[in-house]
Design an enzyme around this catalytic site. Structure first.
Site, PDB file in Angstrom:
ATOM      1  N   GLY A 120       0.866  -1.169   0.000  1.00  0.00           N
ATOM      2  CA  GLY A 120       0.000   0.000   0.000  1.00  0.00           C
ATOM      3  C   GLY A 120       0.900   1.215   0.000  1.00  0.00           C
ATOM      4  CD  GLU A 121       2.561   5.473  -0.658  1.00  0.00           C
ATOM      5  OE1 GLU A 121       2.205   5.011  -1.749  1.00  0.00           O
ATOM      6  OE2 GLU A 121       3.745   5.744  -0.386  1.00  0.00           O
ATOM      7  CB  SER A 122       5.383   2.670   4.010  1.00  0.00           C
ATOM      8  OG  SER A 122       6.088   3.552   3.175  1.00  0.00           O
ATOM      9  CB  CYS A 182       5.193  -3.977  -1.323  1.00  0.00           C
ATOM     10  SG  CYS A 182       5.737  -2.727  -2.484  1.00  0.00           S
ATOM     11  NE  ARG A 210       8.219   5.179   1.453  1.00  0.00           N
ATOM     12  CZ  ARG A 210       7.606   6.357   1.308  1.00  0.00           C
ATOM     13  NH1 ARG A 210       8.136   7.453   1.780  1.00  0.00           N
ATOM     14  NH2 ARG A 210       6.459   6.427   0.671  1.00  0.00           N
ATOM     15  CB  ILE A 226       3.424  -2.286  -7.535  1.00  0.00           C
ATOM     16  CG1 ILE A 226       2.842  -3.417  -8.393  1.00  0.00           C
ATOM     17  CG2 ILE A 226       2.660  -0.986  -7.785  1.00  0.00           C
ATOM     18  CD1 ILE A 226       1.445  -3.844  -7.999  1.00  0.00           C
ATOM     19  NE  ARG A 227       3.589   3.843  -6.226  1.00  0.00           N
ATOM     20  CZ  ARG A 227       3.540   4.257  -4.969  1.00  0.00           C
ATOM     21  NH1 ARG A 227       4.480   5.014  -4.488  1.00  0.00           N
ATOM     22  NH2 ARG A 227       2.532   3.946  -4.219  1.00  0.00           N
ATOM     23  CG  HIS A 248       2.549  -6.390  -4.627  1.00  0.00           C
ATOM     24  ND1 HIS A 248       1.653  -5.900  -3.700  1.00  0.00           N
ATOM     25  CD2 HIS A 248       3.395  -5.379  -4.897  1.00  0.00           C
ATOM     26  CE1 HIS A 248       1.927  -4.641  -3.433  1.00  0.00           C
ATOM     27  NE2 HIS A 248       2.990  -4.289  -4.138  1.00  0.00           N
ATOM     28  CD  GLU A 263      -0.345  -8.844  -3.010  1.00  0.00           C
ATOM     29  OE1 GLU A 263       0.700  -9.468  -2.749  1.00  0.00           O
ATOM     30  OE2 GLU A 263      -0.391  -7.610  -3.126  1.00  0.00           O
TER      31      GLU A 263
HETATM   32  N1  GLN Z   1       6.063   2.773  -2.632  1.00  0.00           N
HETATM   33  C1  GLN Z   1       5.214   2.378  -1.553  1.00  0.00           C
HETATM   34  C2  GLN Z   1       5.738   2.930  -0.225  1.00  0.00           C
HETATM   35  O1  GLN Z   1       6.753   3.518  -0.185  1.00  0.00           O
HETATM   36  C3  GLN Z   1       5.088   0.883  -1.480  1.00  0.00           C
HETATM   37  C4  GLN Z   1       4.394   0.369  -2.715  1.00  0.00           C
HETATM   38  C5  GLN Z   1       3.650  -0.918  -2.504  1.00  0.00           C
HETATM   39  O2  GLN Z   1       3.387  -1.358  -1.387  1.00  0.00           O
HETATM   40  N2  GLN Z   1       3.254  -1.493  -3.602  1.00  0.00           N
HETATM   41  O3  GLN Z   1       5.121   2.742   0.766  1.00  0.00           O
END
Ligand code: GLN
Length: 196
Positions: free
Chosen positions: A48-50, A80, A113, A144-145, A181, A183
């Site tokens: 997600g987004e940390s 992630c 990150r 993903i990122r 990921h 999942e």
């Molecule tokens: N770039 C996101 C972060 O820094 C992590 C991306 C992800 O969980 N797919 O939190």
């Protein structure tokens, strides 16, 4: 009856993890509060987004319970942003500019990150797995990122690498962290690690 696997459901792609755990034959329990965490036999911290995840963990009073959960020996999988939260620190950014991310320091690794930059912030590739995970053939990983693993502590085992040898999956005792990921796709072998 085994206890259900807790799915930290504060933010991010927990629904896909629920489906992956179901495919691995595991019941799940959404976790947003400490009392829900206490009923779980294992835990997934999804991507997600940390920055958001960190804030919501604190708002939900989950920081200390998460530490206790890990010390109890129950299996934990962080993917992630979940791996970023498990780490002991971030590199490539000054401490004051971790953008509010306060890692839990439950896995002796540091992470960078968004370590693959903007141009290729998402890609798919086959993994090179350690012996114990090789059954089941090639395993495709979706990034993903994704964060990059930087310092890996002496007690931490690398369980998955990119074809060029870069570590992307680690394990220390009951804690597994993946930069990708698992999942997304039909491979259940990482989720099966949560069966305890
Ligand atoms: N770039 C996101 C972060 O820094 C992590 C991306 C992800 O969980 N797919 O939190």
């Amino acid at each position: 009856m085994p206890l259900p696997v807790g799915l930290l459901a504060l933010q991010g792609d927990f629904e896909m993890h629920r489906q992956a755990l179901a495919r691995a034959g595991l019941e799940t329990l959404p976790v947003r509060r400490p009392d829900e965490l206490a009923r779980a036999g294992g835990l997934v911290i999804p991507g997600g987004e940390s920055t958001t995840l960190s804030r919501l963990i604190d708002r939900g009073g989950l920081r200390a319970p998460l530490r206790e959960f890990v010390s109890s020996g129950r299996p934990v999988l962080g993917t992630c942003a979940g791996l970023i939260m498990l780490s002991r620190g971030l590199v490539g950014e000054r401490h004051e500019t971790w953008h509010g991310v306060q890692p839990l320091a439950l896995l002796d690794v540091t992470v960078r990150r968004n370590g693959y930059g903007r141009q290729i912030d998402s890609f798919t590739e086959d993994l090179v797995l350690t012996d114990g995970l090789q059954d089941g053939g090639p395993c495709r990983a979706v990034y993903i990122r994704a964060p990059r693993l930087e310092d890996i502590g002496p007690g931490v085992e690398v369980i998955a690498r990119r074809p060029d040898g870069e570590p992307v999956g680690v394990r220390a005792d009951n804690v597994v962290g993946l930069t990708f990921h698992p999942e997304l796709g039909d491979d259940g072998r990482f989720h099966a690690l949560l069966s305890g």
